[in-house]
Design a protein around this motif. Structure first.
Motif, PDB file in Angstrom:
ATOM      1  N   ALA A 270       0.832  -1.211   0.000  1.00 32.88           N
ATOM      2  CA  ALA A 270       0.000   0.000   0.000  1.00 32.88           C
ATOM      3  C   ALA A 270       0.859   1.251   0.000  1.00 32.88           C
ATOM      4  CB  ALA A 270      -0.931  -0.028   1.210  1.00 32.88           C
ATOM      5  N   VAL A 271       1.936   1.249   0.797  1.00 32.50           N
ATOM      6  CA  VAL A 271       2.836   2.412   0.815  1.00 32.50           C
ATOM      7  C   VAL A 271       3.457   2.628  -0.559  1.00 32.50           C
ATOM      8  CG1 VAL A 271       4.977   3.291   1.795  1.00 32.50           C
ATOM      9  CG2 VAL A 271       3.277   2.236   3.283  1.00 32.50           C
ATOM     10  N   ILE A 272       3.837   1.531  -1.225  1.00 30.98           N
ATOM     11  CA  ILE A 272       4.424   1.658  -2.562  1.00 30.98           C
ATOM     12  C   ILE A 272       3.420   2.258  -3.538  1.00 30.98           C
ATOM     13  CG2 ILE A 272       5.300   0.323  -4.513  1.00 30.98           C
ATOM     14  CD1 ILE A 272       6.530  -1.595  -2.482  1.00 30.98           C
ATOM     15  N   LEU A 273       2.141   1.816  -3.451  1.00 30.15           N
ATOM     16  CA  LEU A 273       1.118   2.392  -4.333  1.00 30.15           C
ATOM     17  C   LEU A 273       0.920   3.882  -4.051  1.00 30.15           C
ATOM     18  CD1 LEU A 273      -1.544  -0.450  -4.385  1.00 30.15           C
ATOM     19  CD2 LEU A 273      -0.003   0.224  -6.223  1.00 30.15           C
ATOM     20  N   ARG A 274       0.917   4.219  -2.795  1.00 35.72           N
ATOM     21  CA  ARG A 274       0.758   5.638  -2.459  1.00 35.72           C
ATOM     22  C   ARG A 274       1.919   6.454  -2.987  1.00 35.72           C
ATOM     23  NH1 ARG A 274       0.755   8.212   3.669  1.00 35.72           N
ATOM     24  NH2 ARG A 274       0.485  10.403   3.024  1.00 35.72           N
TER      25      ARG A 274
ATOM     26  N   PRO B 169      -0.479   7.296 -15.199  1.00 32.86           N
ATOM     27  CA  PRO B 169      -1.246   8.139 -16.132  1.00 32.86           C
ATOM     28  C   PRO B 169      -2.723   8.177 -15.782  1.00 32.86           C
ATOM     29  CG  PRO B 169      -0.610   6.066 -17.159  1.00 32.86           C
ATOM     30  CD  PRO B 169       0.098   6.121 -15.849  1.00 32.86           C
ATOM     31  N   ARG B 170      -3.203   7.085 -15.165  1.00 29.16           N
ATOM     32  CA  ARG B 170      -4.584   7.045 -14.689  1.00 29.16           C
ATOM     33  C   ARG B 170      -4.577   6.545 -13.258  1.00 29.16           C
ATOM     34  NH1 ARG B 170      -7.856   4.195 -19.753  1.00 29.16           N
ATOM     35  NH2 ARG B 170      -7.666   5.937 -21.221  1.00 29.16           N
ATOM     36  N   LYS B 171      -5.546   7.007 -12.521  1.00 32.51           N
ATOM     37  CA  LYS B 171      -5.638   6.585 -11.125  1.00 32.51           C
ATOM     38  C   LYS B 171      -6.381   5.256 -11.037  1.00 32.51           C
ATOM     39  CE  LYS B 171      -5.617  11.339  -9.414  1.00 32.51           C
ATOM     40  NZ  LYS B 171      -6.332  12.345  -8.597  1.00 32.51           N
ATOM     41  N   THR B 172      -6.081   4.349 -11.943  1.00 28.69           N
ATOM     42  CA  THR B 172      -6.780   3.071 -12.007  1.00 28.69           C
ATOM     43  C   THR B 172      -5.745   1.948 -12.065  1.00 28.69           C
ATOM     44  OG1 THR B 172      -8.529   4.132 -13.259  1.00 28.69           O
ATOM     45  CG2 THR B 172      -8.497   1.720 -13.230  1.00 28.69           C
TER      46      THR B 172
ATOM     47  N   LEU C  10      -4.769   1.123   2.387  1.00 26.16           N
ATOM     48  CA  LEU C  10      -4.796   2.481   1.828  1.00 26.16           C
ATOM     49  C   LEU C  10      -5.689   3.393   2.663  1.00 26.16           C
ATOM     50  CD1 LEU C  10      -4.938   1.738  -2.014  1.00 26.16           C
ATOM     51  CD2 LEU C  10      -3.033   2.712  -0.731  1.00 26.16           C
ATOM     52  N   LYS C  11      -6.783   2.856   3.176  1.00 29.32           N
ATOM     53  CA  LYS C  11      -7.643   3.661   4.047  1.00 29.32           C
ATOM     54  C   LYS C  11      -6.887   4.072   5.298  1.00 29.32           C
ATOM     55  CE  LYS C  11     -11.846   1.235   2.640  1.00 29.32           C
ATOM     56  NZ  LYS C  11     -12.945   0.344   3.119  1.00 29.32           N
ATOM     57  N   LEU C  12      -6.075   3.097   5.836  1.00 26.59           N
ATOM     58  CA  LEU C  12      -5.372   3.385   7.074  1.00 26.59           C
ATOM     59  C   LEU C  12      -4.310   4.450   6.909  1.00 26.59           C
ATOM     60  CD1 LEU C  12      -4.947  -0.228   8.519  1.00 26.59           C
ATOM     61  CD2 LEU C  12      -6.601   1.509   9.201  1.00 26.59           C
ATOM     62  N   ILE C  13      -3.746   4.583   5.694  1.00 28.87           N
ATOM     63  CA  ILE C  13      -2.703   5.597   5.503  1.00 28.87           C
ATOM     64  C   ILE C  13      -3.265   6.886   4.940  1.00 28.87           C
ATOM     65  CG2 ILE C  13      -0.923   3.846   5.210  1.00 28.87           C
ATOM     66  CD1 ILE C  13      -1.082   4.239   2.241  1.00 28.87           C
ATOM     67  N   GLY C  14      -4.627   7.025   4.880  1.00 32.51           N
ATOM     68  CA  GLY C  14      -5.231   8.309   4.557  1.00 32.51           C
ATOM     69  C   GLY C  14      -5.670   8.506   3.137  1.00 32.51           C
ATOM     70  N   LEU C  15      -5.691   7.461   2.296  1.00 33.85           N
ATOM     71  CA  LEU C  15      -6.163   7.595   0.922  1.00 33.85           C
ATOM     72  C   LEU C  15      -7.620   7.182   0.845  1.00 33.85           C
ATOM     73  CD1 LEU C  15      -3.211   6.243  -1.234  1.00 33.85           C
ATOM     74  CD2 LEU C  15      -3.798   8.613  -0.736  1.00 33.85           C
ATOM     75  N   ARG C  16      -8.245   7.642  -0.232  1.00 32.22           N
ATOM     76  CA  ARG C  16      -9.636   7.277  -0.483  1.00 32.22           C
ATOM     77  C   ARG C  16      -9.663   6.322  -1.681  1.00 32.22           C
ATOM     78  NH1 ARG C  16     -12.031  13.103  -1.339  1.00 32.22           N
ATOM     79  NH2 ARG C  16     -10.021  13.241  -2.381  1.00 32.22           N
ATOM     80  N   PRO C  17      -9.656   5.011  -1.442  1.00 35.39           N
ATOM     81  CA  PRO C  17      -9.660   4.059  -2.557  1.00 35.39           C
ATOM     82  C   PRO C  17     -11.075   3.712  -2.987  1.00 35.39           C
ATOM     83  CG  PRO C  17      -9.343   2.885  -0.523  1.00 35.39           C
ATOM     84  CD  PRO C  17      -9.449   4.343  -0.135  1.00 35.39           C
ATOM     85  N   LEU C  18     -11.171   3.412  -4.268  1.00 31.32           N
ATOM     86  CA  LEU C  18     -12.409   2.877  -4.820  1.00 31.32           C
ATOM     87  C   LEU C  18     -12.112   1.444  -5.268  1.00 31.32           C
ATOM     88  CD1 LEU C  18     -15.324   3.043  -5.878  1.00 31.32           C
ATOM     89  CD2 LEU C  18     -14.377   3.948  -8.021  1.00 31.32           C
TER      90      LEU C  18
ATOM     91  N   ILE D 136     -14.754   6.399 -13.643  1.00 28.39           N
ATOM     92  CA  ILE D 136     -13.868   6.331 -12.465  1.00 28.39           C
ATOM     93  C   ILE D 136     -12.986   7.561 -12.404  1.00 28.39           C
ATOM     94  CG2 ILE D 136     -11.946   5.040 -11.455  1.00 28.39           C
ATOM     95  CD1 ILE D 136     -13.266   2.510 -12.497  1.00 28.39           C
ATOM     96  N   GLU D 137     -12.435   7.966 -13.584  1.00 27.40           N
ATOM     97  CA  GLU D 137     -11.585   9.146 -13.595  1.00 27.40           C
ATOM     98  C   GLU D 137     -12.357  10.406 -13.206  1.00 27.40           C
ATOM     99  OE1 GLU D 137     -10.023   9.151 -17.487  1.00 27.40           O
ATOM    100  OE2 GLU D 137      -8.379   7.755 -17.027  1.00 27.40           O
ATOM    101  N   ALA D 138     -13.666  10.427 -13.539  1.00 24.68           N
ATOM    102  CA  ALA D 138     -14.479  11.618 -13.203  1.00 24.68           C
ATOM    103  C   ALA D 138     -14.851  11.671 -11.741  1.00 24.68           C
ATOM    104  CB  ALA D 138     -15.740  11.638 -14.064  1.00 24.68           C
ATOM    105  N   ALA D 139     -14.654  10.566 -11.010  1.00 23.63           N
ATOM    106  CA  ALA D 139     -15.017  10.535  -9.585  1.00 23.63           C
ATOM    107  C   ALA D 139     -13.906  11.166  -8.782  1.00 23.63           C
ATOM    108  CB  ALA D 139     -15.274   9.101  -9.152  1.00 23.63           C
ATOM    109  N   ASP D 140     -14.042  12.455  -8.481  1.00 23.02           N
ATOM    110  CA  ASP D 140     -12.973  13.184  -7.796  1.00 23.02           C
ATOM    111  C   ASP D 140     -12.880  12.846  -6.325  1.00 23.02           C
ATOM    112  OD1 ASP D 140     -12.322  14.434 -10.123  1.00 23.02           O
ATOM    113  OD2 ASP D 140     -13.676  16.129  -9.781  1.00 23.02           O
ATOM    114  N   ASN D 141     -13.899  12.169  -5.813  1.00 17.96           N
ATOM    115  CA  ASN D 141     -13.875  11.846  -4.394  1.00 17.96           C
ATOM    116  C   ASN D 141     -12.940  10.692  -4.070  1.00 17.96           C
ATOM    117  OD1 ASN D 141     -15.699  13.846  -3.691  1.00 17.96           O
ATOM    118  ND2 ASN D 141     -17.440  12.530  -4.214  1.00 17.96           N
ATOM    119  N   PHE D 142     -12.305   9.996  -5.089  1.00 18.53           N
ATOM    120  CA  PHE D 142     -11.451   8.832  -4.866  1.00 18.53           C
ATOM    121  C   PHE D 142     -10.041   9.133  -5.356  1.00 18.53           C
ATOM    122  CE2 PHE D 142     -15.769   7.376  -5.809  1.00 18.53           C
ATOM    123  CZ  PHE D 142     -16.084   6.794  -4.599  1.00 18.53           C
ATOM    124  N   ASP D 143      -9.040   8.737  -4.506  1.00 20.45           N
ATOM    125  CA  ASP D 143      -7.637   8.956  -4.886  1.00 20.45           C
ATOM    126  C   ASP D 143      -7.122   7.873  -5.840  1.00 20.45           C
ATOM    127  OD1 ASP D 143      -7.408  11.224  -3.278  1.00 20.45           O
ATOM    128  OD2 ASP D 143      -7.075   9.980  -1.506  1.00 20.45           O
ATOM    129  N   VAL D 144      -7.639   6.663  -5.747  1.00 20.74           N
ATOM    130  CA  VAL D 144      -7.201   5.571  -6.604  1.00 20.74           C
ATOM    131  C   VAL D 144      -8.333   4.561  -6.716  1.00 20.74           C
ATOM    132  CG1 VAL D 144      -6.193   4.247  -4.696  1.00 20.74           C
ATOM    133  CG2 VAL D 144      -5.395   3.830  -7.035  1.00 20.74           C
TER     134      VAL D 144
END
Length: 693
Positions: free
Chosen positions: A486-490, A497-500, A523-531, A600-608
């Motif tokens: 998860a840290v590596i992904l963050r 190029p895409r948050k997917t 990812l939730k635990l380190i403060g990201l908003r995953p979808l 998914i790209e249009a969903a600004d509420n998610f970091d990845v």
């Protein structure tokens, strides 16, 4: 962890050609396949113990040595038929001797010697089988770089071994002598019979020659010597020629007696007659007296007339006497010539008869003489044959006892100690073999196992660095490894190029859905908003979907919006959720993935956005997700997925051309990642460096 797909293609143009990267740890393989190792150990030990017991008996060996000479050792003279002209001929001769030592007739003769059959033959065994067994038991070999051949025999009883080997050596040397002069006894018998026949023939010819010599009356027979008959015939022919000349002369004299020459000869003979000469002398004296008396007398003187008359009478008497003498001599010469002619003719006839007789005798003598010469030549020829036969007999009688090519160099001795055997030693070797096989079989199983076993092997096959190794089995302690991923992904999310990110696998054993859930939680635990969108068969429950925590979605689809901002709740506070749901339904119904990605790209509420997809080799939807998404993470299940499947998946993903690509190994048993130092040791790389895009 994630690399541009171009760099993956450049690093791995043909994955099948990469090295295996597999290192075998025998202890690890033994622990892994302990049951197989135990079965192998027990099987070898069970099979080898009877073998060690049977073969562990003491084995004794007796060995003798033959010497095969490169030259034939003669007693008297050298024979060209026994010469070896080259080293190749000698080697071939050596092999012939080696092949002949254990011939059936030789071995059978050895066993039929007193005591040999009882020492070698087993109970209820036939003589032929015992002979064939001894043939096979004899160990015959040439000693390199020497003229020696060893003959050995092994057995459990040392007593008869040396006697058997020495008997074989003795019988073979005798056989070799007889073999080199083949059938010497038969040949000697035939030669002696030929000798007796020749001697009898010579005796008969000599007797015949003696008879011919006795009949011919000579003992010298030589073509250069003239025989007596030839000499006598020559003398007779010369005498016949002289007689013929005498006859010719007498005949000539006889036929020419009326010629003047004959009359003159008769006159000469008559005039030379002594009586006639005396008478003529007396008459001439009277005539002289008368002539003296009439000197001075006239023609008419009576005395003169009487004297002249007497003179006439004297002349007539002289003429008459001369004519008588002439006639007498002429008749004598004629009788003489006739007698000479008859004598010459008779002599010629006699000589001719003698010549005819001598010619007949000479012809008969010549025939007999020539026959005698022919008999002499035949005797000479037969004597030459007899001499050659005697020479051959002497050669065979001498050379059959010659040492020849083969002789015993060193006889076999009775062994005092066994050269091999011992049950303890064999049992130890069987145990050692069982132990080694128990180690080797599991190691071989792992060595030739087509599955991917370790992270290092995965890197070698894929030709690219590994992103991580996580044990996803139930009950495994993988929190640190998932957190590191998860840290590596963050750390690298901004470089995508895409948050997917699409997580797919080679097989269902990889379980990308479970890994995606674990990563989303971290990812939730380190403060990201995953979808999280789980399209695998395991994603059948949703957590807080459609604004209702614990709500249900259709099977095979899981939607998780993750943690929301503080104080926000309800659909109105989650912008883009409804659009995502509609996009998912459209993508599912129409098989189009692009609207989902754009939503998914249009969903600004998610970091990845994490999308857990089915195995890429078995799902067209997974292929479309890989093609359309920004990055792909391929999950490989250790000890399940094969190298061939990995190569096929890498080639397929390369054709689909995602923006970035990475690999994760799950369920590896050899090591578990508990910290950054462990990961670096496993992959050989710094993970942060691998994620730089």
């Amino acid at each position: 962890m994630l690399q541009p797909i171009a760099s993956v293609k450049a690093a791995n143009p043909e994955p099948a050609q990469q090295g295996s990267g597999r290192t075998i740890d025998p202890l690890r393989s033994l622990r892994k396949h302990r049951r197989i190792a135990a079965a192998v150990f027990a099987g070898v030990l069970l099979a080898g113990t009877p073998y060690a017991w049977v073969k562990g008996k003491s084995v004794w060996r007796a060995e003798g040595v033959l010497y095969v000479s490169p030259r034939f050792l003669n007693n008297l003279e050298t024979s060209e038929e026994h010469q070896l002209q080259s080293n190749t001929q000698y080697r071939e001769f050596m092999q012939q001797q080696i092949r002949s030592i254990n011939r059936f007739d030789i071995v059978s003769g050895v066993l039929h010697k007193p005591g040999m059959m009882a020492a070698w033959k087993k109970r209820a065994e036939t003589e032929r089988h015992a002979t064939e067994r001894l043939q096979s038991a004899l160990q015959i070999a040439a000693v390199p770089d020497t003229y020696q051949v060893t003959v050995g025999l092994e057995g459990a009883d040392p007593a008869p071994l040396a006697a058997l080997v020495n008997s074989v050596l003795a019988d073979f040397t005798e056989y070799a002598r007889k073999e080199l002069i083949w059938d010497a006894e038969g040949r000697l018998t035939k030669l002696n019979a030929e000798k007796a026949s020749l001697e009898a023939e010579i005796a008969g010819l000599t007797e015949r020659k003696s008879g011919l010599a006795s009949r011919l009356g000579t003992t010298v027979f030589n073509e250069g010597v003239i025989n007596s008959y030839d000499r006598r015939l020559g003398s007779a022919l010369d005498a016949l020629e002289d007689a013929r000349r005498q006859r010719f002369a007498a005949e000539t004299a006889l036929t020419s007696q009326a010629a003047p020459g004959v009359a003159a000869t008769a006159m000469d003979k008559a005039m030379g007659d002594a009586g006639l000469a005396t008478l003529r002398g007396a008459l001439n004296q009277r005539k002289a007296v008368l002539l003296t008396s009439i000197e001075g007398l006239s023609a008419q003187h009576t005395g003169r007339v009487a004297a002249e008359k007497e003179l006439k009478d004297i002349d007539a008497q002289i003429d008459r006497l001369t004519a008588q003498a002439h006639d007498r001599w002429q008749s004598g010469l004629q009788d003489q010539n006739q007698s000479r002619y008859e004598q010459a003719r008779q002599l010629e006839a006699k000589i001719q008869t003698e010549v005819d007789q001598l010619r007949a005798q000479t012809q008969a003598f010549s025939r007999g003489y020539q026959t005698t010469l022919d008999v002499g030549d035949e005797i000479t020829r037969v004597r030459r044959r007899l001499s050659a036969t005697e020479d051959r007999i002497n050669f065979l009688m001498l050379e059959t006892t010659a040492p020849g090519f083969v002789r015993v160099f060193s006889p076999a001795l009775t062994p005092e100690e066994p050269f091999q055997g011992g049950r303890k030693k064999l049992l130890f070797l069987v145990t050692l073999a069982a132990f080694l096989l128990a180690l080797a079989v599991p190691a071989g199983i792992d060595l030739f196992d087509p599955r991917i076993l370790t992270a290092r092997e995965l890197e070698a096959v894929a030709g690219m660095p590994l992103g991580g190794a996580i044990d996803m089995r139930h009950g495994a302690d993988n929190a640190a490894a998932v957190r590191r991923l998860a840290v590596i992904l963050r750390r690298n999310i901004e470089h995508l190029p895409r948050k997917t990110l699409v997580m797919t696998a080679l097989s269902a054993t990889g379980d990308p859905g479970r890994l995606a859930h674990a990563v989303a939680d971290e990812l939730k635990l380190i403060g990201l908003r995953p979808l999280l969108i789980d399209t695998t068969s395991s994603g059948t429950e949703s957590r807080g979907t459609r604004g209702e925590p614990g709500g249900k979605t259709s099977p095979g689809r899981r939607f998780d919006g993750g943690p929301w901002p503080c104080g926000s709740s309800g659909a109105s506070e989650r912008p883009g959720i409804d659009a995502l749901l509609r996009a998912m339904e459209a993508a599912e119904n129409e098989g189009i993935i692009d609207p989902l990605i754009h939503a998914i790209e249009a969903a600004d509420n998610f970091d990845v956005a994490l999308i857990a997809a089915a195995p890429v080799m078995k799902s067209l939807t997974a292929e479309e997700l890989v093609r359309a998404a920004g990055a792909t993470l391929l999950v490989v299940a250790a000890e399940h997925d094969t190298k061939a499947d990995l190569n096929d998946a890498v080639r397929l993903i390369s054709r689909l051309a995602p923006a970035a690509f990475g690999l994760v190994l799950t369920n590896e048993q050899s090591r578990k990642l508990t910290g950054a130092s462990t990961r670096k040791e496993e992959t050989g790389h710094d993970t942060a460096d691998l994620l730089a895009a």
